[in-house]
Design an enzyme around this catalytic site. Structure first.
Site, PDB file in Angstrom:
ATOM      1  N   CYS A 126      41.317  36.093  63.689  1.00 11.90           N
ATOM      2  CA  CYS A 126      40.355  35.023  63.971  1.00 11.90           C
ATOM      3  C   CYS A 126      40.405  34.614  65.437  1.00 11.90           C
ATOM      4  O   CYS A 126      41.416  34.778  66.122  1.00 11.90           O
ATOM      5  CB  CYS A 126      40.617  33.816  63.068  1.00 11.90           C
ATOM      6  SG  CYS A 126      42.221  33.048  63.309  1.00 11.90           S
TER       7      CYS A 126
ATOM      8  N   ALA B 275      32.642  37.852  25.562  1.00 15.00           N
ATOM      9  CA  ALA B 275      33.226  38.683  24.503  1.00 15.00           C
ATOM     10  C   ALA B 275      32.161  38.898  23.440  1.00 15.00           C
ATOM     11  O   ALA B 275      31.414  37.984  23.102  1.00 15.00           O
ATOM     12  CB  ALA B 275      34.450  38.004  23.908  1.00 15.00           C
TER      13      ALA B 275
ATOM     14  N   HIS C  67      48.272  32.140  59.008  1.00 19.35           N
ATOM     15  CA  HIS C  67      47.600  33.386  58.663  1.00 19.35           C
ATOM     16  C   HIS C  67      48.604  34.545  58.686  1.00 19.35           C
ATOM     17  O   HIS C  67      49.759  34.390  59.077  1.00 19.35           O
ATOM     18  CB  HIS C  67      46.457  33.652  59.635  1.00 19.35           C
ATOM     19  CG  HIS C  67      45.303  32.721  59.439  1.00 19.35           C
ATOM     20  ND1 HIS C  67      44.129  32.822  60.152  1.00 19.35           N
ATOM     21  CD2 HIS C  67      45.129  31.658  58.602  1.00 19.35           C
ATOM     22  CE1 HIS C  67      43.282  31.873  59.769  1.00 19.35           C
ATOM     23  NE2 HIS C  67      43.875  31.158  58.839  1.00 19.35           N
TER      24      HIS C  67
ATOM     25  N   GLU D  59      30.707  31.916  32.302  1.00 23.10           N
ATOM     26  CA  GLU D  59      31.210  32.116  30.945  1.00 23.10           C
ATOM     27  C   GLU D  59      30.174  31.828  29.863  1.00 23.10           C
ATOM     28  O   GLU D  59      30.518  31.702  28.688  1.00 23.10           O
ATOM     29  CB  GLU D  59      32.455  31.247  30.733  1.00 23.10           C
ATOM     30  CG  GLU D  59      33.619  31.655  31.616  1.00 23.10           C
ATOM     31  CD  GLU D  59      34.939  31.092  31.139  1.00 23.10           C
ATOM     32  OE1 GLU D  59      35.058  30.759  29.947  1.00 23.10           O
ATOM     33  OE2 GLU D  59      35.865  30.980  31.963  1.00 23.10           O
TER      34      GLU D  59
ATOM     35  N   ARG E 102      44.894  27.212  31.969  1.00 24.42           N
ATOM     36  CA  ARG E 102      46.036  26.648  31.250  1.00 24.42           C
ATOM     37  C   ARG E 102      47.116  27.692  30.928  1.00 24.42           C
ATOM     38  O   ARG E 102      48.263  27.325  30.723  1.00 24.42           O
ATOM     39  CB  ARG E 102      45.568  26.008  29.928  1.00 24.42           C
ATOM     40  CG  ARG E 102      44.544  24.908  30.126  1.00 24.42           C
ATOM     41  CD  ARG E 102      44.130  24.278  28.810  1.00 24.42           C
ATOM     42  NE  ARG E 102      43.522  25.226  27.881  1.00 24.42           N
ATOM     43  CZ  ARG E 102      42.251  25.643  27.946  1.00 24.42           C
ATOM     44  NH1 ARG E 102      41.453  25.194  28.901  1.00 24.42           N
ATOM     45  NH2 ARG E 102      41.769  26.503  27.059  1.00 24.42           N
TER      46      ARG E 102
ATOM     47  N   GLU F 160      48.894  37.202  60.536  1.00 20.83           N
ATOM     48  CA  GLU F 160      49.429  37.568  61.850  1.00 20.83           C
ATOM     49  C   GLU F 160      50.522  36.600  62.290  1.00 20.83           C
ATOM     50  O   GLU F 160      51.548  37.000  62.845  1.00 20.83           O
ATOM     51  CB  GLU F 160      48.311  37.584  62.899  1.00 20.83           C
ATOM     52  CG  GLU F 160      47.189  38.564  62.584  1.00 20.83           C
ATOM     53  CD  GLU F 160      46.039  37.936  61.812  1.00 20.83           C
ATOM     54  OE1 GLU F 160      44.885  38.292  62.070  1.00 20.83           O
ATOM     55  OE2 GLU F 160      46.308  37.051  60.955  1.00 20.83           O
TER      56      GLU F 160
ATOM     57  N   THR G  40      26.507  25.772  25.851  1.00 13.27           N
ATOM     58  CA  THR G  40      27.924  26.076  25.655  1.00 13.27           C
ATOM     59  C   THR G  40      28.745  24.796  25.566  1.00 13.27           C
ATOM     60  O   THR G  40      29.667  24.691  24.752  1.00 13.27           O
ATOM     61  CB  THR G  40      28.434  26.962  26.807  1.00 13.27           C
ATOM     62  OG1 THR G  40      27.726  28.207  26.794  1.00 13.27           O
ATOM     63  CG2 THR G  40      29.922  27.244  26.672  1.00 13.27           C
TER      64      THR G  40
END
Length: 354
Positions: free
Chosen positions: A84, A163, A57, A293, A219, A59, A208
């Site tokens: 933590c 879009a 982490h 999406e 990608r 710290e 979709t």
């Protein structure tokens, strides 16, 4: 002194952002260690941030970077999120701070995670460490909006993305063999892949998958792990040649008829609550952020039920006049960017859980 300390916390925020895309479902955290001499002047002697899930982490990395360890007993550590207090993939950071003798800790925001929330601060104070909280709190919490939302609302942070044409359509009316309307530019397409890489999961509806046959992978941007592909469908029936079923990547298909695994594709039965139940189930699976999406039906249902946190809408120069209408989302516009002939709007719901 307050302004000076804010300077160090801002540096910690800068460091925290370097972990973007590499630490989820953990939060991004930065830490700065400042040694104060007898004259009260401060000097940074250590810095660190959470670099990768499962690794040290902020710290831990900050303390490890300190060359003169004897200075720690006269130092303050500035950390963007509460240290933590539990054993996870790494030991408790609060315990490490105590053991190293750092006498003062300045915290940006409290950790909403149930195993930590307030306990790290309590552990430090019980050991005699001075703890100051709330330094640049709003900025520290905004940095980890996804983590905060997931742990406080028990559902992933939901980012809507689409879009649309200049006259408000996301696609033309087309046959099964026709290619989808291209609105995004190469530059905004690259940005979309970056956003995918930040999400734990990418969600779409069956329509979709059937019409576009997307890969839903990252990608065009460096990515240490591919997000989980999630499909919501009533029947569970998708074309056998779909990329998400044949490319060997992890895919989760919510449907009403089928359960079980087929290689890396999991089928899960969806409850009557629909997308509300889906979001709760994704949270139970450790998913803290979802990029949605499409299509329009899925996005509109999420908007209708208030299950969204931000929307990024790309507006092209196309004029379609007839086709699939773009969703309409009402929120607070916080950014409008020009990318060539296209505009990208960034809208947030305006409803915060903190």
């Amino acid at each position: 002194m307050m302004k000076t300390e804010e300077k160090y916390m801002r540096r910690a925020l800068q460091l925290a952002k370097l972990g973007a895309g590499n630490v989820s479902p953990n939060p991004m955290v930065g830490a700065v260690i400042v040694h104060y001499g007898e004259d009260g002047e401060g000097q940074i002697i250590g810095e660190g941030y959470h670099r990768h899930i499962g690794e040290g982490h902020a710290e831990v990395n900050a303390i490890a970077s300190v060359k003169r360890r004897n200075l720690l007993c006269d130092s303050t550590i500035y950390v963007t999120l509460e240290p933590c207090s539990h054993y996870g993939k790494t030991p408790p950071c609060a315990k490490l701070i105590i053991e190293t003798g750092i006498p003062r800790v300045v915290v940006g925001s409290i950790d909403p995670f149930a195993k930590v929330s307030g306990r790290g601060i309590s552990m430090l104070r019980e050991a005699g460490v001075e703890v100051v909280t709330g330094m640049l709190e709003a900025e520290c919490m905004a940095l980890n909006a996804r983590f905060m939302t997931a742990n406080m609302l028990h559902r992933p942070y939901v980012q809507l993305k689409w879009a649309q044409s200049s006259d408000g359509f996301i696609d033309v009316k087309r046959g099964a063999d026709e290619a989808p309307l291209r609105i995004s530019t190469p530059l905004t397409g690259m940005w979309m892949h970056r956003e995918r890489g930040m999400a734990d999961a990418i969600l779409v509806g069956a329509g979709t998958v059937r019409s576009d046959n997307p890969s839903l992978t990252v990608r065009q941007w460096p990515c240490w792990r591919q997000p989980l592909r999630v499909v919501v469908t009533l029947s569970g029936n998708l074309p056998a040649e779909s990329k998400i079923l044949t490319d060997g990547g992890d895919t989760l298909i919510y449907n009403r008829t089928r359960e079980g695994h087929d290689g890396k594709v999991e089928y899960a039965k969806i409850a009557d609550e629909g997308l509300q139940w889906v979001m709760t189930d994704l949270y139970r699976r450790g998913i803290t952020s979802v990029m949605v999406e499409g299509g329009a039906t899925v996005v509109n249902e999420l908007i209708e039920h208030g299950l969204w946190d931000e929307a990024r809408i790309e507006i092209g120069k196309n004029v379609i006049k007839e086709g699939v209408k773009a969703p309409i989302v009402k929120g607070k516009e916080i950014k409008r960017e020009k990318h060539g002939e296209n505009e990208v709007l960034h809208i947030v719901s305006g409803v915060k859980c903190w």
